[in-house]
Scaffold this motif. Structure first.
Motif, PDB file in Angstrom:
ATOM      1  N   TRP A  30       0.961  -1.352  -0.256  1.00 23.56           N
ATOM      2  CA  TRP A  30       0.259   0.434  -0.195  1.00 23.56           C
ATOM      3  C   TRP A  30       0.671   1.114  -0.095  1.00 23.56           C
ATOM      4  N   LEU A  31       2.080   1.127   0.684  1.00 22.35           N
ATOM      5  CA  LEU A  31       3.453   2.406   0.216  1.00 22.35           C
ATOM      6  C   LEU A  31       3.785   2.134  -0.271  1.00 22.35           C
ATOM      7  N   ASN A  32       3.983   1.678  -1.669  1.00 23.71           N
ATOM      8  CA  ASN A  32       4.731   2.066  -2.668  1.00 23.71           C
ATOM      9  C   ASN A  32       3.838   2.074  -3.637  1.00 23.71           C
ATOM     10  N   GLU A  33       2.178   2.137  -3.566  1.00 22.31           N
ATOM     11  CA  GLU A  33       1.581   2.495  -4.432  1.00 22.31           C
ATOM     12  C   GLU A  33       1.509   3.794  -5.154  1.00 22.31           C
ATOM     13  N   SER A  34       1.516   4.793  -3.928  1.00 20.62           N
ATOM     14  CA  SER A  34       1.814   5.835  -4.048  1.00 20.62           C
ATOM     15  C   SER A  34       2.461   7.012  -3.334  1.00 20.62           C
ATOM     16  N   ILE A  69      -9.211  11.880   4.886  1.00 18.85           N
ATOM     17  CA  ILE A  69      -7.902  11.866   5.359  1.00 18.85           C
ATOM     18  C   ILE A  69      -7.415  12.219   3.291  1.00 18.85           C
ATOM     19  N   GLN A  70      -9.028  11.556   2.314  1.00 19.12           N
ATOM     20  CA  GLN A  70      -8.730  12.149   1.430  1.00 19.12           C
ATOM     21  C   GLN A  70      -9.563  13.442   1.410  1.00 19.12           C
ATOM     22  N   ARG A  71      -9.316  14.607   1.616  1.00 21.41           N
ATOM     23  CA  ARG A  71      -9.841  15.340   1.803  1.00 21.41           C
ATOM     24  C   ARG A  71      -8.456  16.663   1.914  1.00 21.41           C
ATOM     25  N   ALA A  72      -7.569  16.099   2.962  1.00 21.86           N
ATOM     26  CA  ALA A  72      -6.578  16.093   3.065  1.00 21.86           C
ATOM     27  C   ALA A  72      -5.268  16.713   2.653  1.00 21.86           C
ATOM     28  N   LEU A  73      -5.718  15.466   1.481  1.00 18.04           N
ATOM     29  CA  LEU A  73      -4.223  15.118   0.354  1.00 18.04           C
ATOM     30  C   LEU A  73      -4.820  16.076  -0.500  1.00 18.04           C
ATOM     31  N   VAL A  74      -5.732  16.891  -0.919  1.00 17.14           N
ATOM     32  CA  VAL A  74      -6.200  17.271  -2.057  1.00 17.14           C
ATOM     33  C   VAL A  74      -6.003  18.653  -1.220  1.00 17.14           C
ATOM     34  N   PHE A  75      -6.813  19.330  -0.461  1.00 15.64           N
ATOM     35  CA  PHE A  75      -6.583  20.207  -0.732  1.00 15.64           C
ATOM     36  C   PHE A  75      -5.625  21.109   0.870  1.00 15.64           C
ATOM     37  N   ARG A 127      12.245   3.166  -1.016  1.00 13.46           N
ATOM     38  CA  ARG A 127      13.000   3.114  -2.026  1.00 13.46           C
ATOM     39  C   ARG A 127      12.436   2.626  -3.409  1.00 13.46           C
ATOM     40  N   HIS A 128      12.871   4.035  -3.913  1.00 16.80           N
ATOM     41  CA  HIS A 128      12.813   4.101  -5.330  1.00 16.80           C
ATOM     42  C   HIS A 128      14.021   4.141  -6.180  1.00 16.80           C
ATOM     43  N   ALA A 129      14.626   3.599  -7.747  1.00 15.23           N
ATOM     44  CA  ALA A 129      15.134   4.052  -8.244  1.00 15.23           C
ATOM     45  C   ALA A 129      14.947   4.199  -9.754  1.00 15.23           C
ATOM     46  N   TYR A 130      15.312   3.952 -10.647  1.00 13.84           N
ATOM     47  CA  TYR A 130      15.240   3.773 -12.634  1.00 13.84           C
ATOM     48  C   TYR A 130      15.591   3.257 -13.095  1.00 13.84           C
ATOM     49  N   MET A 131      15.456   2.672 -13.706  1.00 19.44           N
ATOM     50  CA  MET A 131      16.075   1.910 -14.809  1.00 19.44           C
ATOM     51  C   MET A 131      16.579   2.049 -16.518  1.00 19.44           C
ATOM     52  N   GLU A 132      17.456   2.199 -17.261  1.00 19.61           N
ATOM     53  CA  GLU A 132      17.640   2.840 -18.225  1.00 19.61           C
ATOM     54  C   GLU A 132      17.621   1.311 -18.656  1.00 19.61           C
ATOM     55  N   ALA A 134      19.902   0.529 -22.960  1.00 16.10           N
ATOM     56  CA  ALA A 134      21.010   1.278 -24.140  1.00 16.10           C
ATOM     57  C   ALA A 134      20.157   1.595 -24.735  1.00 16.10           C
ATOM     58  N   THR A 135      18.516   1.068 -25.562  1.00 16.00           N
ATOM     59  CA  THR A 135      17.734   2.243 -25.984  1.00 16.00           C
ATOM     60  C   THR A 135      18.085   3.500 -25.686  1.00 16.00           C
ATOM     61  N   GLY A 136      17.318   3.397 -24.198  1.00 17.60           N
ATOM     62  CA  GLY A 136      17.423   4.699 -23.992  1.00 17.60           C
ATOM     63  C   GLY A 136      15.893   5.014 -23.318  1.00 17.60           C
ATOM     64  N   GLU A 137      15.288   3.220 -23.571  1.00 19.44           N
ATOM     65  CA  GLU A 137      14.320   3.813 -22.949  1.00 19.44           C
ATOM     66  C   GLU A 137      14.382   3.264 -21.259  1.00 19.44           C
ATOM     67  N   ARG A 138      13.643   4.203 -20.646  1.00 17.19           N
ATOM     68  CA  ARG A 138      13.349   4.354 -19.155  1.00 17.19           C
ATOM     69  C   ARG A 138      12.362   4.452 -18.940  1.00 17.19           C
ATOM     70  N   PHE A 139      12.507   3.362 -17.374  1.00 22.57           N
ATOM     71  CA  PHE A 139      11.232   3.412 -16.331  1.00 22.57           C
ATOM     72  C   PHE A 139      11.282   3.364 -15.113  1.00 22.57           C
ATOM     73  N   ALA A 140      10.675   3.574 -15.025  1.00 21.64           N
ATOM     74  CA  ALA A 140      10.699   3.731 -12.866  1.00 21.64           C
ATOM     75  C   ALA A 140      10.627   2.894 -12.194  1.00 21.64           C
ATOM     76  N   LEU A 141      11.257   2.417 -11.004  1.00 16.06           N
ATOM     77  CA  LEU A 141      11.480   1.456  -9.657  1.00 16.06           C
ATOM     78  C   LEU A 141      11.160   1.542  -8.858  1.00 16.06           C
ATOM     79  N   GLY A 142      10.869   0.838  -8.062  1.00 16.19           N
ATOM     80  CA  GLY A 142      10.252   0.877  -6.744  1.00 16.19           C
ATOM     81  C   GLY A 142       8.853   0.761  -6.051  1.00 16.19           C
ATOM     82  N   LYS A 143       7.849   1.657  -7.031  1.00 14.04           N
ATOM     83  CA  LYS A 143       6.085   1.786  -6.936  1.00 14.04           C
ATOM     84  C   LYS A 143       5.618   1.110  -7.266  1.00 14.04           C
ATOM     85  N   ASN A 144       6.181   0.047  -7.696  1.00 17.97           N
ATOM     86  CA  ASN A 144       5.020  -0.925  -8.524  1.00 17.97           C
ATOM     87  C   ASN A 144       4.892  -1.998  -7.074  1.00 17.97           C
ATOM     88  N   GLY A 145       3.268  -1.893  -6.681  1.00 19.41           N
ATOM     89  CA  GLY A 145       2.504  -2.996  -5.629  1.00 19.41           C
ATOM     90  C   GLY A 145       2.832  -4.436  -5.945  1.00 19.41           C
TER      91      GLY A 145
END
Length: 389
Positions: A30-34, A69-75, A127-132, A134-145
């Motif tokens: 749950w923590l890694n979701e957002s 909680i949801q209201r506090a996260l928005v405003f 925990r977060h990082a990104y992988m790159e 050789a083609t130049g493609e890049r994607f995020a790591l550590g946020k996948n539940g």
């Protein structure tokens, strides 16, 4: 409703320190979701920031809690001065109080026991990082539940709770196939774990880069490192494992060790096994418990009284053994992603000894350092000002 009740239960149990291993894994998903989930959890842990002005209830109303909680996260709310108090036992009190303080533009917390003044809440790394590729493609790591899988040429890349895993599909030992390389980058305020195609496990610290083949071919296993990483190398007598850095090269067969190389200063600390260090044409061999320091091409080797001090970071701890304040603050700079400003250079040579959890708030770490009554701190705009007491 069942989902909401479950999350409230997990948060409450976490604050009480009573999570089971399975519940901890569920909470981590749950923590890694957002980022919002992480910030909420960090605010809940800062019990002293709950204001006495809010009315607390003994009975938990999960639906109401979640709506708040949801209201506090928005405003965003207008900033206010807050007084510390003991946090209530009821989970609705904790959740409502913390949620109402989320995303405030300014927080001011002073301690009558210490000189620490915090103008902004600064969270620890996570925990977060990104992988790159050789083609130049890049994607995020550590946020996948949940686990995800990608097929790339001769390899399969997947990420789960255990980190990133590279799996080799076909053997490339014939040396006829071009080697595909990937790179994992961990920014300031981050950490990450991965397993290479040969089974070697790597823990990466903040502000680090690791370049490696997606499949190992030929008579050696070559990777390149900038920053800090702890390795558990898969034993393979036929294929030595080599780590290239800007300050030298490390050769191993199968062992556990830590490498730290920021700027022109490199340290290699051997926990188990044997490693050879090559610097400017000279070879140096380490034994367990020894550390080699390389600076400006010169190598010095010493036996450490406590090798765990160097690798405690991978277990979520800061362990300091007569460590200079300047070095301590460099570690905190990378982990909390802040800038350190010395208002008195003499404090740099102060030494500190002690242990504290790496995922503590910056307030807790600085108060820990202030127990000497020799140094004080002021934090504002992601800057930590250091001065003599």
């Amino acid at each position: 409703m069942e989902y909401i009740n479950r999350k409230i239960f997990l948060l409450k149990t976490a604050l009480e320190g009573a999570l089971t291993e399975q519940e901890r894994k569920e909470l981590n998903v749950w923590l890694n979701e957002s980022e919002e989930h992480r910030k909420l959890y960090e605010r809940l842990q800062q019990k002293s920031l709950l204001s006495a002005k809010w009315k607390y209830y003994r009975e938990a109303d999960s639906t109401k809690d979640w709506q708040v909680i949801q209201r506090a996260l928005v405003f965003r709310k207008k900033s206010v001065w807050m007084r510390s108090m003991k946090y209530a036992a009821a989970i609705s009190a904790v959740l409502i109080g913390a949620a109402l303080f989320l995303y405030r533009e300014t927080h001011v917390v002073s301690s009558s026991m210490t000189g620490v003044v915090i103008m902004d809440t600064i969270r620890p790394g996570y925990r977060h990082a990104y992988m790159e590729l050789a083609t130049g493609e890049r994607f995020a790591l550590g946020k996948n539940g949940k686990d995800w899988v990608r097929n790339i040429e001769k390899s399969v890349i997947r990420e789960g709770e255990e980190g990133l895993i590279i799996e080799e599909i076909d053997s490339l030992n014939d040396g006829k196939t071009e080697i595909e390389y990937g790179k994992v980058v961990v920014p300031r305020g981050g950490e990450f774990q991965l397993q290479l195609a040969d089974g070697t496990k790597v823990w990466m610290n903040s502000e680090s880069k690791l370049e490696f083949p997606l499949a190992f071919a030929g008579a050696e296993r070559l990777i390149r490192l900038q920053g800090e990483a702890y390795f558990e190398v898969k034993h393979d007598v036929k294929r030595p494992f080599r780590i290239e850095t800007t300050e030298g090269e490390i050769v191993v067969l199968g062992t556990s060790f830590n490498v730290q190389q920021y700027g022109h200063d490199m340290r290699t600390t051997l926990v188990d096994g044997s490693v050879a260090l090559k610097v400017e044409g000279c070879d140096y061999r380490l034994r367990p418990g020894e550390e080699a320091k390389v600076y400006a091409g010169k190598v010095s080797i010493e036996t450490l009284p406590d090798v765990y001090e160097r690798i405690a970071w991978k277990d979520g701890k800061f362990v300091f053994r007569e460590k200079r304040l300047e070095e301590v603050m460099s570690i905190l700079e990378r982990w909390y992603n802040v800038e350190v400003v010395y208002q008195d250079d003499d404090v740099k040579s102060l030494h500190f000894t002690g242990n504290i959890l790496r995922h503590s708030t910056i307030q807790e770490v600085l108060k820990f350092l202030e127990r000497t009554r020799l140094v004080g701190f002021r934090v504002t705009d992601r800057k930590v000002f250091v001065f003599a007491q």
